[in-house]
Design a protein around this motif. Sequence first.
Motif, PDB file in Angstrom:
ATOM      1  N   VAL A   1      -3.263   7.055  -2.083  1.00 23.42           N
ATOM      2  CA  VAL A   1      -3.445   5.701  -1.790  1.00 23.42           C
ATOM      3  C   VAL A   1      -2.320   4.850  -2.532  1.00 23.42           C
ATOM      4  O   VAL A   1      -2.430   4.919  -3.928  1.00 23.42           O
ATOM      5  CB  VAL A   1      -4.898   5.186  -1.769  1.00 23.42           C
ATOM      6  CG1 VAL A   1      -5.268   3.870  -1.744  1.00 23.42           C
ATOM      7  CG2 VAL A   1      -5.761   6.222  -1.238  1.00 23.42           C
ATOM      8  N   THR A   2      -2.005   3.707  -2.141  1.00 22.68           N
ATOM      9  CA  THR A   2      -0.972   2.733  -2.813  1.00 22.68           C
ATOM     10  C   THR A   2      -1.901   1.582  -3.364  1.00 22.68           C
ATOM     11  O   THR A   2      -2.549   0.976  -2.279  1.00 22.68           O
ATOM     12  CB  THR A   2       0.198   2.349  -2.133  1.00 22.68           C
ATOM     13  OG1 THR A   2       0.871   3.444  -1.441  1.00 22.68           O
ATOM     14  CG2 THR A   2       0.970   1.447  -2.848  1.00 22.68           C
ATOM     15  N   LEU A   3      -1.763   1.316  -4.574  1.00 23.57           N
ATOM     16  CA  LEU A   3      -2.427   0.358  -5.096  1.00 23.57           C
ATOM     17  C   LEU A   3      -1.519  -1.067  -5.067  1.00 23.57           C
ATOM     18  O   LEU A   3      -0.618  -1.183  -6.160  1.00 23.57           O
ATOM     19  CB  LEU A   3      -3.099   0.608  -6.504  1.00 23.57           C
ATOM     20  CG  LEU A   3      -3.880   1.533  -6.658  1.00 23.57           C
ATOM     21  CD1 LEU A   3      -4.483   1.917  -8.013  1.00 23.57           C
ATOM     22  CD2 LEU A   3      -5.404   1.127  -5.500  1.00 23.57           C
TER      23      LEU A   3
ATOM     24  N   THR B   1      -2.733   1.443   1.843  1.00 26.20           N
ATOM     25  CA  THR B   1      -2.651   0.615   0.930  1.00 26.20           C
ATOM     26  C   THR B   1      -3.460  -0.622   0.723  1.00 26.20           C
ATOM     27  O   THR B   1      -4.182  -1.155   1.462  1.00 26.20           O
ATOM     28  CB  THR B   1      -1.237  -0.281   1.271  1.00 26.20           C
ATOM     29  OG1 THR B   1      -0.391   0.765   1.634  1.00 26.20           O
ATOM     30  CG2 THR B   1      -0.858  -1.179   0.285  1.00 26.20           C
ATOM     31  N   LEU B   2      -4.119  -0.487  -0.770  1.00 22.73           N
ATOM     32  CA  LEU B   2      -5.359  -1.244  -0.863  1.00 22.73           C
ATOM     33  C   LEU B   2      -4.613  -2.477  -1.778  1.00 22.73           C
ATOM     34  O   LEU B   2      -3.659  -2.479  -2.542  1.00 22.73           O
ATOM     35  CB  LEU B   2      -6.286  -0.762  -1.774  1.00 22.73           C
ATOM     36  CG  LEU B   2      -6.815   0.561  -1.317  1.00 22.73           C
ATOM     37  CD1 LEU B   2      -7.851   1.055  -2.400  1.00 22.73           C
ATOM     38  CD2 LEU B   2      -7.608   0.260   0.068  1.00 22.73           C
ATOM     39  N   ASN B   3      -4.969  -3.779  -1.372  1.00 22.51           N
ATOM     40  CA  ASN B   3      -4.551  -5.037  -1.990  1.00 22.51           C
ATOM     41  C   ASN B   3      -5.256  -5.298  -3.367  1.00 22.51           C
ATOM     42  O   ASN B   3      -5.911  -6.201  -3.500  1.00 22.51           O
ATOM     43  CB  ASN B   3      -4.504  -6.318  -0.964  1.00 22.51           C
ATOM     44  CG  ASN B   3      -3.622  -5.836   0.228  1.00 22.51           C
ATOM     45  OD1 ASN B   3      -2.661  -5.386  -0.072  1.00 22.51           O
ATOM     46  ND2 ASN B   3      -3.909  -6.374   1.147  1.00 22.51           N
TER      47      ASN B   3
ATOM     48  N   LEU C   1      -3.670   1.218 -17.073  1.00 23.44           N
ATOM     49  CA  LEU C   1      -2.850   1.320 -17.976  1.00 23.44           C
ATOM     50  C   LEU C   1      -1.665   2.344 -17.751  1.00 23.44           C
ATOM     51  O   LEU C   1      -0.614   1.988 -18.016  1.00 23.44           O
ATOM     52  CB  LEU C   1      -3.550   1.939 -19.502  1.00 23.44           C
ATOM     53  CG  LEU C   1      -4.511   0.786 -19.882  1.00 23.44           C
ATOM     54  CD1 LEU C   1      -5.031   1.477 -21.109  1.00 23.44           C
ATOM     55  CD2 LEU C   1      -3.579  -0.436 -20.463  1.00 23.44           C
ATOM     56  N   MET C   2      -1.991   3.635 -17.064  1.00 27.14           N
ATOM     57  CA  MET C   2      -0.986   4.251 -16.685  1.00 27.14           C
ATOM     58  C   MET C   2      -0.058   3.636 -15.400  1.00 27.14           C
ATOM     59  O   MET C   2       1.206   3.887 -15.481  1.00 27.14           O
ATOM     60  CB  MET C   2      -1.684   5.518 -15.886  1.00 27.14           C
ATOM     61  CG  MET C   2      -2.260   6.468 -17.148  1.00 27.14           C
ATOM     62  SD  MET C   2      -3.081   7.796 -16.390  1.00 27.14           S
ATOM     63  CE  MET C   2      -1.821   8.640 -15.225  1.00 27.14           C
ATOM     64  N   ASP C   3      -0.796   2.904 -14.772  1.00 30.05           N
ATOM     65  CA  ASP C   3      -0.077   2.133 -13.495  1.00 30.05           C
ATOM     66  C   ASP C   3       0.706   1.000 -14.066  1.00 30.05           C
ATOM     67  O   ASP C   3       2.022   0.884 -13.399  1.00 30.05           O
ATOM     68  CB  ASP C   3      -1.037   1.770 -12.449  1.00 30.05           C
ATOM     69  CG  ASP C   3      -1.758   2.615 -11.453  1.00 30.05           C
ATOM     70  OD1 ASP C   3      -1.247   3.708 -11.392  1.00 30.05           O
ATOM     71  OD2 ASP C   3      -2.646   2.114 -11.065  1.00 30.05           O
ATOM     72  N   PHE C   4       0.415   0.527 -15.158  1.00 30.58           N
ATOM     73  CA  PHE C   4       1.512  -0.390 -15.622  1.00 30.58           C
ATOM     74  C   PHE C   4       2.829   0.037 -16.258  1.00 30.58           C
ATOM     75  O   PHE C   4       3.717  -0.558 -16.002  1.00 30.58           O
ATOM     76  CB  PHE C   4       0.803  -1.152 -16.864  1.00 30.58           C
ATOM     77  CG  PHE C   4      -0.279  -2.076 -16.724  1.00 30.58           C
ATOM     78  CD1 PHE C   4      -0.074  -2.975 -15.560  1.00 30.58           C
ATOM     79  CD2 PHE C   4      -1.200  -2.137 -17.512  1.00 30.58           C
ATOM     80  CE1 PHE C   4      -1.139  -4.108 -15.276  1.00 30.58           C
ATOM     81  CE2 PHE C   4      -2.258  -3.116 -17.336  1.00 30.58           C
ATOM     82  CZ  PHE C   4      -2.378  -4.182 -16.031  1.00 30.58           C
ATOM     83  N   LEU C   5       2.761   1.381 -16.586  1.00 35.43           N
ATOM     84  CA  LEU C   5       4.030   2.048 -16.942  1.00 35.43           C
ATOM     85  C   LEU C   5       4.594   2.993 -15.998  1.00 35.43           C
ATOM     86  O   LEU C   5       5.605   3.506 -16.235  1.00 35.43           O
ATOM     87  CB  LEU C   5       3.671   2.888 -18.109  1.00 35.43           C
ATOM     88  CG  LEU C   5       3.184   2.035 -19.550  1.00 35.43           C
ATOM     89  CD1 LEU C   5       2.858   2.944 -20.669  1.00 35.43           C
ATOM     90  CD2 LEU C   5       4.159   0.954 -19.715  1.00 35.43           C
ATOM     91  N   SER C   6       3.965   2.952 -14.868  1.00 36.73           N
ATOM     92  CA  SER C   6       4.699   3.946 -13.626  1.00 36.73           C
ATOM     93  C   SER C   6       5.354   3.276 -12.803  1.00 36.73           C
ATOM     94  O   SER C   6       5.264   1.968 -12.401  1.00 36.73           O
ATOM     95  CB  SER C   6       3.323   4.896 -12.889  1.00 36.73           C
ATOM     96  OG  SER C   6       2.449   5.313 -13.956  1.00 36.73           O
ATOM     97  N   GLU C   7       6.354   4.015 -12.131  1.00 35.17           N
ATOM     98  CA  GLU C   7       7.096   3.155 -11.130  1.00 35.17           C
ATOM     99  C   GLU C   7       6.261   3.051  -9.748  1.00 35.17           C
ATOM    100  O   GLU C   7       6.654   2.263  -8.905  1.00 35.17           O
ATOM    101  CB  GLU C   7       8.454   4.261 -10.728  1.00 35.17           C
ATOM    102  CG  GLU C   7       9.340   4.263 -12.142  1.00 35.17           C
ATOM    103  CD  GLU C   7      10.032   2.974 -12.300  1.00 35.17           C
ATOM    104  OE1 GLU C   7      10.111   2.238 -11.381  1.00 35.17           O
ATOM    105  OE2 GLU C   7      10.052   2.543 -13.676  1.00 35.17           O
ATOM    106  N   LYS C   8       5.425   4.066  -9.689  1.00 32.43           N
ATOM    107  CA  LYS C   8       4.472   3.866  -8.293  1.00 32.43           C
ATOM    108  C   LYS C   8       3.152   3.776  -8.683  1.00 32.43           C
ATOM    109  O   LYS C   8       2.615   4.631  -9.609  1.00 32.43           O
ATOM    110  CB  LYS C   8       4.741   5.264  -7.455  1.00 32.43           C
ATOM    111  CG  LYS C   8       6.053   5.308  -6.538  1.00 32.43           C
ATOM    112  CD  LYS C   8       6.036   6.638  -5.911  1.00 32.43           C
ATOM    113  CE  LYS C   8       7.321   6.830  -4.927  1.00 32.43           C
ATOM    114  NZ  LYS C   8       7.330   7.851  -3.979  1.00 32.43           N
ATOM    115  N   GLN C   9       2.596   2.819  -8.197  1.00 34.61           N
ATOM    116  CA  GLN C   9       1.215   2.658  -8.511  1.00 34.61           C
ATOM    117  C   GLN C   9       0.211   3.677  -7.347  1.00 34.61           C
ATOM    118  O   GLN C   9      -0.126   2.661  -6.318  1.00 34.61           O
ATOM    119  CB  GLN C   9       0.675   1.209  -8.596  1.00 34.61           C
ATOM    120  CG  GLN C   9       1.238   0.672  -9.819  1.00 34.61           C
ATOM    121  CD  GLN C   9       2.920   0.262  -9.705  1.00 34.61           C
ATOM    122  OE1 GLN C   9       3.451  -0.071  -8.614  1.00 34.61           O
ATOM    123  NE2 GLN C   9       3.605   0.783 -10.993  1.00 34.61           N
ATOM    124  N   ILE C  10      -0.034   4.494  -7.403  1.00 34.51           N
ATOM    125  CA  ILE C  10      -0.771   5.575  -6.560  1.00 34.51           C
ATOM    126  C   ILE C  10      -1.773   6.166  -7.163  1.00 34.51           C
ATOM    127  O   ILE C  10      -1.708   6.432  -8.322  1.00 34.51           O
ATOM    128  CB  ILE C  10       0.223   6.260  -5.750  1.00 34.51           C
ATOM    129  CG1 ILE C  10       0.880   7.270  -6.782  1.00 34.51           C
ATOM    130  CG2 ILE C  10       1.232   5.442  -4.997  1.00 34.51           C
ATOM    131  CD1 ILE C  10       1.868   8.396  -6.124  1.00 34.51           C
TER     132      ILE C  10
END
Length: 308
Positions: free
Chosen positions: A10-12, A170-172, A80-89
């Motif tokens: 799932v994409t955030l 995809t969640l908004n 916190l992981m998503d802030f530093l990741s290329e993909k927010q999944i």
Amino acid sequence: MDVELNVTYVTLNGYVELQKYRYLYFVIMFLAYIAIMFCNSTVVILIWFHKNLHEPMYIFIAALLINSILYSTALYPKILMDFLSEKQIITYSACLFQAFVYYTVAGSEFSLLSAMAYDRYVSICKPLKYPTIMSKVTVNVCLALAWLIPACEFAVSVLLYYNTKLCDYTLNGIFCNNSGYKHQCVTSIIISIYGLVLLITVLILPLFFILFTYTRILIIVFQGGKEVRRKAAKTCLPHLLVLMNFSCFVTYDVITVRMESDFPKTVRFVVTLLMLLFHPLINPIVYGVKMKEISKHLKRMLCWLKSH
């Protein structure tokens, strides 16, 4: 939706200006997470170690603060992981689990606030019967039900969602919540009906019980003397502040879920971050400052730390 080795992702899609401000977001949220864990844990430990705080009111407060720790731990590490990741999944299974913990904690928080309202009602309106009514067994049963009932109810909800096909992954938002119901290929009548049942049992009934209980307390307070009013104000005000804060949090969640496409993305992102920052911090601050016994032990601890 990304599928790798039969794993559904799932994409955030709720992040704003992430490439530009990722490190600023990370530092702010990391410091907030440390503050949340420290403040809530400190008050819980104080209640645990001091026997004069082993009363129903303080035990319920400790349970409420443990909820803040669980809530933050379910959301913060992934954000916190998503802030530093290329993909927010996130995997669909992990997304459902995150939503399960998020709503279970929210449901148990309303149950705990209901138990605390009843505890204050008995303490103020039936003081002579308080030790008998609010016995250790009663408190333990209230705690068990406050966590088990929401957990069982939302576990059923997760199973229903797990067996439902989604057409849009995809969640908004920046974490998983109930907004997934809008992405079903075919709207499930069972999920819709069960969602209504959850709304009534987890939110509406406890809220009505809390309002009814505090109404009864106000009636008794206005009929009583100055000492009764002082006791009521001292012990009920912190609970009412926490209730108002939590009600605002729940209202925001309901509004954003229902108006997902109409809610401006930047506004949603900023308000979500603010809610993630302030909601788990309000409880320990309110109870640490407003509750006399907890405040007294906090001051003693600070004095001891300064002297060492």
